[in-house]
Design a protein around this motif. Sequence first.
Motif, short mmCIF file in Angstrom:
data_model
loop_
_atom_site.label_atom_id
_atom_site.label_comp_id
_atom_site.label_asym_id
_atom_site.label_seq_id
_atom_site.Cartn_x
_atom_site.Cartn_y
_atom_site.Cartn_z
N VAL A 13 -18.19 -26.51 -93.02
CA VAL A 13 -18.12 -26.55 -94.47
C VAL A 13 -18.88 -25.37 -95.05
CG1 VAL A 13 -17.81 -29.05 -94.66
CG2 VAL A 13 -20.11 -28.10 -94.62
N LEU A 14 -18.47 -24.98 -96.24
CA LEU A 14 -19.14 -23.92 -96.98
C LEU A 14 -19.82 -24.53 -98.19
CD1 LEU A 14 -16.24 -21.31 -96.96
CD2 LEU A 14 -18.17 -21.44 -95.38
N ILE A 15 -21.06 -24.17 -98.41
CA ILE A 15 -21.81 -24.67 -99.55
C ILE A 15 -22.28 -23.46 -100.33
CG2 ILE A 15 -23.79 -26.02 -100.32
CD1 ILE A 15 -23.54 -27.56 -97.65
N THR A 16 -21.97 -23.42 -101.61
CA THR A 16 -22.37 -22.28 -102.43
C THR A 16 -23.80 -22.44 -102.92
OG1 THR A 16 -21.54 -23.28 -104.45
CG2 THR A 16 -19.99 -21.91 -103.20
N PRO A 17 -24.45 -21.33 -103.24
CA PRO A 17 -25.84 -21.41 -103.71
C PRO A 17 -26.01 -22.29 -104.94
CG PRO A 17 -25.32 -19.17 -103.12
CD PRO A 17 -24.04 -19.96 -103.04
N GLU A 18 -24.99 -22.43 -105.78
CA GLU A 18 -25.12 -23.31 -106.93
C GLU A 18 -25.34 -24.74 -106.49
OE1 GLU A 18 -22.21 -21.15 -106.88
OE2 GLU A 18 -23.47 -19.71 -107.90
N LEU A 19 -24.86 -25.08 -105.28
CA LEU A 19 -25.05 -26.43 -104.76
C LEU A 19 -26.22 -26.49 -103.78
CD1 LEU A 19 -21.32 -27.37 -104.12
CD2 LEU A 19 -22.75 -28.00 -106.04
N GLU A 20 -26.92 -25.39 -103.59
CA GLU A 20 -27.97 -25.34 -102.59
C GLU A 20 -29.04 -26.37 -102.85
OE1 GLU A 20 -31.54 -24.40 -104.37
OE2 GLU A 20 -29.81 -23.31 -105.02
N ASN A 21 -29.25 -26.78 -104.07
CA ASN A 21 -30.30 -27.76 -104.32
C ASN A 21 -29.88 -29.17 -103.92
OD1 ASN A 21 -28.53 -28.27 -106.40
ND2 ASN A 21 -29.99 -27.94 -108.04
N TYR A 22 -28.70 -29.34 -103.35
CA TYR A 22 -28.28 -30.63 -102.86
C TYR A 22 -28.56 -30.81 -101.38
CZ TYR A 22 -26.01 -31.11 -107.32
OH TYR A 22 -25.76 -31.19 -108.66
N ILE A 23 -29.05 -29.79 -100.72
CA ILE A 23 -29.35 -29.91 -99.29
C ILE A 23 -30.77 -30.36 -99.14
CG2 ILE A 23 -29.63 -28.65 -97.16
CD1 ILE A 23 -27.29 -27.00 -97.83
N PRO B 299 -31.18 -28.43 -88.53
CA PRO B 299 -30.43 -29.53 -89.12
C PRO B 299 -30.86 -29.73 -90.57
CG PRO B 299 -32.22 -30.40 -87.82
CD PRO B 299 -32.25 -28.90 -87.64
N VAL B 300 -29.93 -30.17 -91.40
CA VAL B 300 -30.23 -30.51 -92.79
C VAL B 300 -29.55 -31.83 -93.09
CG1 VAL B 300 -30.54 -28.13 -93.60
CG2 VAL B 300 -28.27 -29.17 -93.68
N MET B 301 -30.02 -32.50 -94.13
CA MET B 301 -29.43 -33.76 -94.57
C MET B 301 -29.10 -33.64 -96.05
SD MET B 301 -31.07 -37.61 -94.59
CE MET B 301 -31.35 -37.66 -92.85
N LEU B 302 -27.86 -33.97 -96.38
CA LEU B 302 -27.48 -33.94 -97.80
C LEU B 302 -28.20 -35.06 -98.54
CD1 LEU B 302 -23.63 -33.30 -97.73
CD2 LEU B 302 -25.44 -31.71 -98.30
N MET B 303 -28.66 -34.74 -99.73
CA MET B 303 -29.36 -35.72 -100.54
C MET B 303 -28.53 -36.16 -101.74
SD MET B 303 -31.90 -35.94 -98.62
CE MET B 303 -32.86 -37.11 -99.53
N ARG B 304 -27.33 -35.61 -101.90
CA ARG B 304 -26.43 -35.97 -103.00
C ARG B 304 -25.00 -36.00 -102.45
NH1 ARG B 304 -30.68 -36.33 -105.56
NH2 ARG B 304 -31.30 -35.25 -107.43
N SER C 33 -39.94 -36.17 -108.75
CA SER C 33 -39.23 -37.13 -107.93
C SER C 33 -37.75 -37.14 -108.31
CB SER C 33 -39.83 -38.52 -108.12
OG SER C 33 -39.11 -39.46 -107.37
N GLY C 34 -36.88 -37.07 -107.31
CA GLY C 34 -35.45 -37.10 -107.57
C GLY C 34 -34.85 -35.77 -107.96
N VAL C 35 -35.69 -34.73 -108.12
CA VAL C 35 -35.22 -33.40 -108.49
C VAL C 35 -35.52 -32.45 -107.32
CG1 VAL C 35 -35.45 -31.49 -110.12
CG2 VAL C 35 -35.66 -33.85 -110.93
#
Length: 191
Positions: free
Chosen positions: A181-191, A139-144, A125-127
């Motif tokens: 916007v551009l999102i790098t794979p390092e931030l991919e776990n925030y989508i 569509p995606v929703m940012l979680m962070r 949970s939360g990870v």
Amino acid sequence: MRVRLFNDFHSGHYAETLLKIGDGRMTVDTEGMITLTEDFCNVVGSESELVAKVYTYLHNNIHDDQWLCERAILAPKNETVTKINENILDEVMGETTEYLSVDTVIDSENSTSYPVEFLNSLELSGVPSHKLKLKVGVPVMLMRNLDAPRLCNGTRLRVTHLGRNIITATILTGAAKGESVLITPELENYI
């Protein structure tokens, strides 16, 4: 907010019922379960039926930003989210791209005695999950929060390009609506 701003009685009843559920003030049966009525929600029997009800005529409306922003399915567990996302991805045309979280350490002294495969299989949970599957157009929703107020928790985006090292998306909601916007794979776990 809808109740106050628009005198929306139905939203007020919905909000009041949610508060009763959260406060434990709903009547429960012998098994401790509450009964939800048709005036509160549409009851479905499966995740597939839920997707079909929320995203009716998905093929016809997948490119309608307003239609997509009026719909969302939220779930409390990553396993449920993954199943629902896979159901939706199956309905969308195109190739699926899979992104994986970083699972290596630079300093071996910081590593654990647990196998990487085990750690990647955890759904906490939360990870965010280890694997993220996407298709162009979904569509995606940012979680962070990434860059408030442009990219904050709850911001909706549409994926426009899936590269090996970058995800391109268009913001669908908020102050930066319409921006790419551009999102790098390092931030991919925030989508």
